[in-house]
Write an enzyme that holds these catalytic residues in place. Structure first.
Site, mmCIF file in Angstrom:
data_model
loop_
_atom_site.group_PDB
_atom_site.id
_atom_site.type_symbol
_atom_site.label_atom_id
_atom_site.label_comp_id
_atom_site.label_asym_id
_atom_site.label_seq_id
_atom_site.Cartn_x
_atom_site.Cartn_y
_atom_site.Cartn_z
ATOM 1 N N HIS A 20 9.764 -55.771 -4.270
ATOM 2 C CA HIS A 20 8.419 -55.248 -3.980
ATOM 3 C C HIS A 20 8.507 -54.067 -3.014
ATOM 4 C CE1 HIS A 20 4.395 -54.882 -2.269
ATOM 5 N NE2 HIS A 20 4.889 -55.179 -1.083
ATOM 6 N N ASP A 64 4.499 -21.019 -9.338
ATOM 7 C CA ASP A 64 5.176 -22.272 -9.648
ATOM 8 C C ASP A 64 6.076 -22.622 -8.477
ATOM 9 O OD1 ASP A 64 6.696 -24.405 -11.010
ATOM 10 O OD2 ASP A 64 5.730 -23.608 -12.808
ATOM 11 N N TRP A 116 14.554 -55.405 1.762
ATOM 12 C CA TRP A 116 14.738 -53.994 1.390
ATOM 13 C C TRP A 116 15.714 -53.293 2.322
ATOM 14 C CZ3 TRP A 116 13.137 -49.175 3.699
ATOM 15 C CH2 TRP A 116 12.558 -49.307 4.959
ATOM 16 N N SER A 144 17.289 -37.558 -6.355
ATOM 17 C CA SER A 144 15.986 -37.024 -6.699
ATOM 18 C C SER A 144 15.275 -36.475 -5.464
ATOM 19 C CB SER A 144 15.148 -38.116 -7.356
ATOM 20 O OG SER A 144 13.797 -37.772 -7.344
ATOM 21 N N SER A 145 15.301 -37.259 -4.378
ATOM 22 C CA SER A 145 14.610 -36.809 -3.162
ATOM 23 C C SER A 145 15.239 -35.552 -2.587
ATOM 24 C CB SER A 145 14.653 -37.882 -2.081
ATOM 25 O OG SER A 145 13.984 -39.014 -2.508
ATOM 26 N N HIS A 184 14.064 -45.116 10.108
ATOM 27 C CA HIS A 184 12.902 -44.694 10.869
ATOM 28 C C HIS A 184 12.374 -43.333 10.440
ATOM 29 C CE1 HIS A 184 9.703 -45.086 13.633
ATOM 30 N NE2 HIS A 184 9.889 -43.805 13.853
ATOM 31 N N GLU A 223 12.519 -42.296 7.602
ATOM 32 C CA GLU A 223 11.892 -42.634 6.325
ATOM 33 C C GLU A 223 10.424 -43.019 6.505
ATOM 34 O OE1 GLU A 223 12.668 -42.501 3.194
ATOM 35 O OE2 GLU A 223 11.103 -43.779 2.352
ATOM 36 N N TYR A 237 8.390 -41.943 8.600
ATOM 37 C CA TYR A 237 7.603 -40.716 8.802
ATOM 38 C C TYR A 237 7.563 -39.869 7.551
ATOM 39 C CZ TYR A 237 6.436 -42.203 13.253
ATOM 40 O OH TYR A 237 5.882 -42.969 14.228
ATOM 41 N N SER A 279 -5.818 -34.112 6.754
ATOM 42 C CA SER A 279 -6.163 -32.903 7.505
ATOM 43 C C SER A 279 -6.817 -31.862 6.608
ATOM 44 C CB SER A 279 -4.918 -32.287 8.150
ATOM 45 O OG SER A 279 -4.279 -33.232 8.958
ATOM 46 N N HIS A 288 14.853 -49.279 17.692
ATOM 47 C CA HIS A 288 13.746 -50.193 17.999
ATOM 48 C C HIS A 288 13.597 -51.262 16.907
ATOM 49 C CE1 HIS A 288 10.826 -47.068 16.040
ATOM 50 N NE2 HIS A 288 11.215 -47.918 15.137
ATOM 51 N N HIS A 289 14.315 -51.114 15.814
ATOM 52 C CA HIS A 289 14.334 -52.164 14.802
ATOM 53 C C HIS A 289 15.402 -53.201 15.100
ATOM 54 C CE1 HIS A 289 11.583 -50.048 12.043
ATOM 55 N NE2 HIS A 289 12.119 -48.971 12.558
ATOM 56 N N THR A 348 1.301 -38.644 18.024
ATOM 57 C CA THR A 348 0.421 -39.348 17.086
ATOM 58 C C THR A 348 -1.003 -39.373 17.628
ATOM 59 O OG1 THR A 348 2.340 -40.736 16.637
ATOM 60 C CG2 THR A 348 0.261 -41.412 15.656
ATOM 61 N N LYS A 365 -2.827 -36.149 17.114
ATOM 62 C CA LYS A 365 -3.375 -35.989 15.761
ATOM 63 C C LYS A 365 -4.675 -36.753 15.605
ATOM 64 C CE LYS A 365 0.546 -34.886 13.060
ATOM 65 N NZ LYS A 365 0.142 -34.259 11.846
ATOM 66 N N ARG A 395 8.844 -63.902 8.783
ATOM 67 C CA ARG A 395 8.649 -63.205 7.512
ATOM 68 C C ARG A 395 9.754 -63.577 6.532
ATOM 69 N NH1 ARG A 395 10.785 -57.053 8.960
ATOM 70 N NH2 ARG A 395 10.425 -56.703 6.760
HETATM 71 C C1 HEM Z 1 3.004 -45.159 16.633
HETATM 72 C C2 HEM Z 1 4.038 -45.159 15.902
HETATM 73 C C3 HEM Z 1 4.920 -46.351 15.577
HETATM 74 C C4 HEM Z 1 5.613 -47.179 16.422
HETATM 75 C C5 HEM Z 1 5.646 -47.105 17.937
HETATM 76 C C6 HEM Z 1 6.320 -48.137 15.596
HETATM 77 C C7 HEM Z 1 7.161 -49.129 16.088
HETATM 78 C C8 HEM Z 1 7.812 -50.048 15.301
HETATM 79 C C9 HEM Z 1 8.744 -51.030 15.773
HETATM 80 C C10 HEM Z 1 9.156 -51.208 17.236
HETATM 81 C C11 HEM Z 1 9.179 -51.764 14.718
HETATM 82 C C12 HEM Z 1 10.224 -52.870 14.724
HETATM 83 C C13 HEM Z 1 9.617 -54.189 14.879
HETATM 84 C C14 HEM Z 1 10.602 -55.288 14.675
HETATM 85 O O1 HEM Z 1 11.228 -55.376 13.599
HETATM 86 O O2 HEM Z 1 10.762 -56.082 15.603
HETATM 87 C C15 HEM Z 1 8.524 -51.237 13.554
HETATM 88 C C16 HEM Z 1 8.702 -51.728 12.286
HETATM 89 C C17 HEM Z 1 8.257 -51.072 11.147
HETATM 90 N N1 HEM Z 1 7.462 -49.954 11.114
HETATM 91 FE FE1 HEM Z 1 6.659 -49.000 12.700
HETATM 92 N N2 HEM Z 1 6.041 -47.897 14.298
HETATM 93 C C18 HEM Z 1 5.192 -46.818 14.241
HETATM 94 C C19 HEM Z 1 4.686 -46.228 13.119
HETATM 95 C C20 HEM Z 1 5.054 -46.557 11.826
HETATM 96 C C21 HEM Z 1 4.700 -45.812 10.651
HETATM 97 C C22 HEM Z 1 3.902 -44.529 10.640
HETATM 98 C C23 HEM Z 1 5.240 -46.468 9.606
HETATM 99 C C24 HEM Z 1 5.206 -46.149 8.120
HETATM 100 C C25 HEM Z 1 4.438 -45.345 7.525
HETATM 101 C C26 HEM Z 1 5.920 -47.628 10.105
HETATM 102 C C27 HEM Z 1 6.593 -48.542 9.311
HETATM 103 C C28 HEM Z 1 7.316 -49.596 9.791
HETATM 104 C C29 HEM Z 1 8.034 -50.517 8.957
HETATM 105 C C30 HEM Z 1 8.159 -50.460 7.432
HETATM 106 C C31 HEM Z 1 8.608 -51.456 9.803
HETATM 107 C C32 HEM Z 1 9.374 -52.705 9.410
HETATM 108 C C33 HEM Z 1 10.720 -52.482 8.902
HETATM 109 C C34 HEM Z 1 11.377 -53.768 8.508
HETATM 110 O O3 HEM Z 1 11.919 -54.467 9.376
HETATM 111 O O4 HEM Z 1 11.345 -54.096 7.313
HETATM 112 N N3 HEM Z 1 5.785 -47.662 11.463
HETATM 113 N N4 HEM Z 1 7.700 -50.192 13.932
HETATM 114 CU CU LIG Z 2 10.898 -47.467 13.232
#
Ligand code: HEM
Ligand SMILES: [Cu+2]
Lengths: 523, 292
Positions: free
Chosen positions: A75, A104, A140, A167-168, A251, A253, A255, A266, A300-301, A326, A329, A448
């Site tokens: 998924h 183009d 994933w 592709s990307s 990370h 990714e 963004y 915008s 941070h992950h 952020t 914006k 999860r």
């Molecule tokens: C203000 C900005 C952001 C901050 C401070 C932030 C912070 C974090 C942190 C600390 C985690 C890790 C949490 C953990 O696993 O314990 C996380 C996970 C995640 N964030 Fe964010 N994030 C932000 C914005 C975004 C944005 C814009 C996206 C996507 C469009 C995003 C997508 C994700 C995803 C997919 C995960 C989980 C990844 C995984 O473990 O599968 N985050 N974020």
């Molecule tokens: Cu991140």
């Protein structure tokens, strides 16, 4: 969809299936990307409903745990790499040449190739679900040692990643060359629409991040089959190494997933506020700052995986810094709406929902950036709520704002406003019913990626599943809206909306097959 | 064929990309079946590889023909330049992942592993290492390697020679480029030929080195994390040298056929950029993999 304008002799549109297979036209390729993304969106959505069905009640009911794990993994892969990323590339193809006054994309053959790498990649991923041992089931993020085990499906996934990555990369190269080299006279960088800016930055993120991911899965492949020990401590390696490389890609990714959406809203918000965008320059610089910071926050992950204290502290403060651009914006979008004469057509509704709900996701992100607090949140449903508020409410709602905003331009017909509003309200209400309760589940400790849960989590899970079905089936309305607009409806004028900004509104709806045969002069 | 639109160049619809993608699909499918020892694997791989090679040939010859026919204006030329430049950047990032793995392992994770007294008593942090359960390292260029031991390749034999070869080839490519700009065709072909020879000589010595490693030094892909980083870094580099050398050969053939003009020769320059990139990566390898 696109139609011919007879007064230009180069504008014959090729006929039949070969038009789509061999096309070098940015609008055709954009259309292909958008349909591909939409199909993947439905496929990924169906998988998420399987997940939610299993989680409707505690205990194991519908699918077996191994299949459940495959569903959470595939998924996410389908949605991130099959729906959101290609969807935005579709927008880039359609809109960037029109917005900068080019006929183009810069490298049209390469453009065809970047699209036609996607279907084989998707096919490999789908095949993986049907081979002995099943599809990838390690999440994933594909962490070893789990992903070092697993059957053939994991190998198929690795090659899927390689093809998608190619592709990307090709797509980004093309977008960069187009933006830097194909702008009409007078279209200086600081006059470019914000959507073009955010895509330029996204393309650089892709170029820097995707090859690193390709490297990571290549190491995984050799560890699995060719005896290397990158991630195996017995041979001197370290599984945590994979996490570092993955998140160095991962990370940026996220963004990559959000910046084009920021660009779209915008464009949308000023049009329906009938005011120019507030703080254009600061928007550009905020996007650049976000892109830069996104490369120094990856760990941070990994707070709970074990890092030296100095590492935990560095990544904590660096992550918090992202909240500043952020916030800039979000402030600018609100200031654009402030005292505007606003109307609330479907694109604007989506844009407003995007700003409001993304802010929720940004704030939960901020709470998780605090290392000690994240020890509680990590790997719980709180994370799931966070990233759906960012990716669904941010990226997907932003993309939907763009679909409704430009659909009249693409098809030449107004979409059905009533159906659009139904789609909006069902999606947004369904979304919040699905994901808001997950914050509480996570805080209460529900992990999860587990098919079963303790009894006390049942109520919130049932609410969540009901929301998911509302949200899921609401997407069929979108299909109806799009098909109706393609087949007919009220003719759209060139401007479509009231005095919108931008070159795309100076050409007819639908635009001729090759838009700017002679470059427009931008004042 | 293709049409110029008010000064812009737009190519006609093209078959090459989608067929190339099918080739890649077959290659990936076949490779996966192959590593799981399933029957059609090698056949699918071969079919895929043949399709890819033919398609790339057709695609590049079309571009070369169009270029010689003067269809590309300055703007297309700039697009090509940007495309090639950013492509090389993405390649740099690919190598960065492997260099990152090397640095992380050497500086952080191997010392940590040695700190785990409970898990791996007696394991000491050193480099090269094949890890607590891998073969023992007995110094570079050892002549006798018993089972359960491995050696490594010293920096100042063949690797130094290879460094000289590659650096020299970068210089000769540049001389050829100068000659092209002054329209001295014979000089151009000669120095380009020398570069190609140097490139293939590098590959020859590299192959010899690999055989030495496998047959006499006990150093294989399976020699723990040292073997992994060593072979993956030098292997991917070798692959890039191969691609670069083939590209230079193609460019040489085109030069002999009279292609390229003193002021218009992006094909040549793109190949030369790639060659310099491959060269730079080697310098990184020589320092971080062989010397240090
Ligand atoms: C203000 C900005 C952001 C901050 C401070 C932030 C912070 C974090 C942190 C600390 C985690 C890790 C949490 C953990 O696993 O314990 C996380 C996970 C995640 N964030 Fe964010 N994030 C932000 C914005 C975004 C944005 C814009 C996206 C996507 C469009 C995003 C997508 C994700 C995803 C997919 C995960 C989980 C990844 C995984 O473990 O599968 N985050 N974020
Ligand atoms: Cu991140």
């Amino acid at each position: 969809m696109t139609s011919t304008v007879a007064d230009h002799h180069h504008d014959e549109v090729p006929k039949g299936i070969s038009r789509w297979l061999f096309t070098t036209n940015h609008k055709d390729i954009g259309t292909l990307y958008l349909w591909f993304a939409f199909i993947m969106f439905l496929v990924g959505g169906a998988m998420s409903l399987i997940i939610r069905t299993e989680l409707f009640q505690p205990g194991l009911q519908v699918v077996d745990p191994h299949f459940f794990n495959q569903m959470t993994t595939v998924h996410a892969l389908v949605m991130v790499f099959g729906a959101v990323m290609p969807g935005f590339v579709g927008f880039a193809n359609w809109m960037i040449p029109m917005m900068i006054g080019a006929p183009d994309m810069a490298l049209p053959r390469l453009n065809n190739w970047s699209f036609w790498l996607l279907p084989p990649a998707a096919l490999l991923l789908i095949i993986s679900l049907f081979v002995p041992g099943g599809g990838p089931a390690a999440g994933w993020t594909l962490y070893p040692p789990l992903s070092s085990q697993g059957g053939m499906g994991v190998d198929f996934t690795i090659f899927t990643v390689h093809l998608l990555g190619m592709s990307s990369i090709l797509g980004s190269i093309n977008i960069i060359a187009t933006i830097l080299n194909m702008r009409a006279p007078g279209m200086t960088l600081m006059k470019m629409p914000l959507f073009v800016w955010t895509w330029l930055i996204t393309a650089f993120l892709l170029l820097a991040a995707i090859p690193v991911f390709a490297g990571a899965v290549t190491m995984l492949l050799t560890d699995r089959h060719f005896g290397t020990a990158f991630f195996d401590p017995a041979g001197g390696g370290d599984p945590v190494l994979f996490q570092h490389i993955f998140w160095f890609f991962g990370h940026p990714e996220v963004y990559i997933l959000i910046l084009p959406a920021f660009g779209i809203i915008s464009q949308v918000i000023p049009t329906f506020s009938r005011k120019p965008l507030f703080g254009y320059t600061s928007m550009v610089f905020a996007s650049v700052a976000i892109a830069f910071l996104s490369f120094i926050v990856w760990a941070h992950h990994m707070y709970t995986v074990g890092m030296p204290l100095s590492g935990e502290l560095f990544f904590m403060y660096a992550t918090m810094l992202i909240a500043i651009p952020t916030g800039v914006k979000i402030f600018n979008w609100l200031a654009t709406m402030w005292r505007g004469s606003m109307t609330f057509e479907t694109p604007m509704l989506y844009a407003i929902a995007c700003v409001a709900l993304f802010t929720v996701g940004g704030l939960t992100g901020l709470t998780m950036s605090i290392t000690p607090a994240d020890f509680q949140y990590h790997d719980t449903y709180y994370i799931v709520a966070h990233f759906h508020y960012t990716i669904f409410a941010g990226s997907v709602l932003g993309m939907l704002a763009g679909v409704y905003y430009w659909l009249p331009k693409w098809t030449g017909h107004m979409y059905d406003e009533t159906l659009g509003k139904w789609h909006f309200w069902l999606t947004v209400i369904g979304f919040n019913i699905t994901f808001f309760p997950q914050h509480f589940l996570g805080l209460a400790g529900m992990p999860r990626r587990i098919p079963d849960y303790a009894l006390q989590f049942a109520d919130f899970n049932q609410v969540s599943t009901i929301g998911a079905f509302i949200m899921g089936f609401a997407q069929l309305i979108l299909l109806v809206v799009v098909v109706k607009a393609i087949r007919g409806g009220k003719e759209a004028s060139s401007e479509v909306w009231e005095n919108p900004e931008g070159l795309e509104w100076t050409v007819p709806s639908p635009p001729p097959y090759h838009t700017f045969a002679t470059p427009p002069q931008v004042r | 064929m293709s049409a110029a639109h008010g000064g812009y160049y737009l190519p006609d619809p093209t078959k090459w990309p989608i067929i190339t993608s099918m080739g890649l699909f077959l290659l990936a499918l076949g490779f996966t079946l192959q590593i799981h020892h399933l029957a059609p694997g090698p056949w699918l791989m071969a079919a895929g590889a043949i399709i890819i090679v033919l398609m790339l040939y057709a695609w590049f010859s079309q571009v070369a023909t169009e270029s010689e026919a003067g269809r590309y204006d300055a703007q297309v030329d700039t697009s090509f330049r940007m495309g090639m430049g950013w492509f090389i950047f993405s390649e740099v990032m690919f190598f960065a992942a492997f260099f990152g793995a090397l640095f992380y392992t050497r500086v952080l994770s191997v010392p940590w592993l040695a700190g785990e007294e409970m898990l791996w008593p007696g394991f000491e942090a050193a480099w090269p290492t094949a890890g607590p359960q891998g073969a023992a390292y007995i110094g570079p260029d050892a002549h006798e390697v018993a089972p359960g031991q491995f050696s490594s390749i010293g920096a100042f034999g063949v690797p130094l020679l290879n460094t000289i070869l590659l650096l020299a080839s970068s210089v000769t490519v540049t001389i050829a480029h100068w000659a092209l700009k002054k329209n001295q065709r014979a000089k151009l072909s000669f120095w380009l030929f020398v570069s190609v020879v140097l490139g293939f000589a590098f590959l020859y010595f590299q192959a010899g080195e690999y055989m030495e490693a496998y047959n006499h030094l006990g150093l294989t892909l399976g020699s723990g994390v040292y073997g992994a980083t060593f072979f993956m870094l030098t292997g991917f580099h070798g692959l890039h040298v191969t691609i670069g050398a083939i590209t230079l050969t193609v460019i040489l053939v085109r030069c002999l056929r009279g292609h390229f003009k003193p002021d218009e020769h992006f094909g040549f320059e793109g190949a030369a950029w790639y060659w310099h990139f491959v060269d730079t990566v080697w310098v990184g390898l020589f320092i971080f993999v062989y010397i240090l």
